[in-house]
Each structure stands twice: as structure tokens, then as C-alpha cells.
Design a protein around this motif. Structure first.
Motif, PDB file in Angstrom:
ATOM      1  N   GLN A   1      69.087  44.361  56.078  1.00  0.00           N
ATOM      2  CA  GLN A   1      68.019  43.377  55.904  1.00  0.00           C
ATOM      3  C   GLN A   1      67.962  42.915  54.455  1.00  0.00           C
ATOM      4  N   GLU A   2      68.200  43.829  53.519  1.00  0.00           N
ATOM      5  CA  GLU A   2      68.206  43.460  52.103  1.00  0.00           C
ATOM      6  C   GLU A   2      69.317  42.448  51.800  1.00  0.00           C
TER       7      GLU A   2
ATOM      8  N   ASP B   1      68.053  39.119  53.111  1.00  0.00           N
ATOM      9  CA  ASP B   1      66.961  38.602  52.275  1.00  0.00           C
ATOM     10  C   ASP B   1      67.457  38.075  50.931  1.00  0.00           C
ATOM     11  N   ASN B   2      68.515  38.683  50.392  1.00  0.00           N
ATOM     12  CA  ASN B   2      69.013  38.305  49.075  1.00  0.00           C
ATOM     13  C   ASN B   2      70.213  37.365  49.113  1.00  0.00           C
TER      14      ASN B   2
END
Length: 75
Positions: free
Chosen positions: A57-58, A61-62
Motif C-alpha cells: 500500500q505504501e 500511495d507514494n
């Protein structure tokens, strides 16, 4: 079932084969990865999916940019 690429648990059946039970095309609701159920395990199972292409997920998101799908050309 979880997504081979990001391990998300929401998978949608996009379409199925014209001959019932032969294959399905699935898509992850989070990373939008799509695969056909008849593809090799390195494309369909998280445990066999190449580590260098896995997402978290990181990572999502990034991400710097999500590529835009260009409009269809009339013709």
C-alpha cells in the motif's frame, strides 16, 4: 484469494471464457493488476509472483504518477 502483486483481498471477476469454466479474467481493486486464471503461477499466486514486482500500500500511495490511458482514436 489475494492479489498476486499487492496481496489485497478484493478481487473482481472482469470476464469469463465463452466456454464455461475454462478461464476467468480477474482484477485487483487496489492496484488494478489483471490476470487470467490459466496463466502460470508466477502471475497468479502471491507466493510465486516475482518479489521485485510486488507492491505494498505504501508503494501505491507514494507512486509518482499513475499513467493516463489515452483516449480512443476515432476512426
Amino acid at each position: 484469494m489475494i492479489c498476486p502483486r499487492c496481496a489485497h483481498g478484493t478481487i473482481e471477476t472482469i470476464t469469463t471464457s465463452p466456454v464455461p469454466g475454462v478461464w476467468d479474467v480477474l482484477q485487483c481493486a487496489r492496484c488494478l493488476y489483471m490476470w487470467r486464471t490459466t496463466e502460470p503461477e508466477r502471475r497468479t499466486r502471491r507466493e510465486a509472483y516475482p518479489v521485485e514486482f510486488r507492491l505494498t500500500q505504501e508503494d501505491i500511495d507514494n507512486a509518482h504518477e499513475t499513467p493516463v490511458v489515452p483516449p480512443l482514436i476515432a476512426g
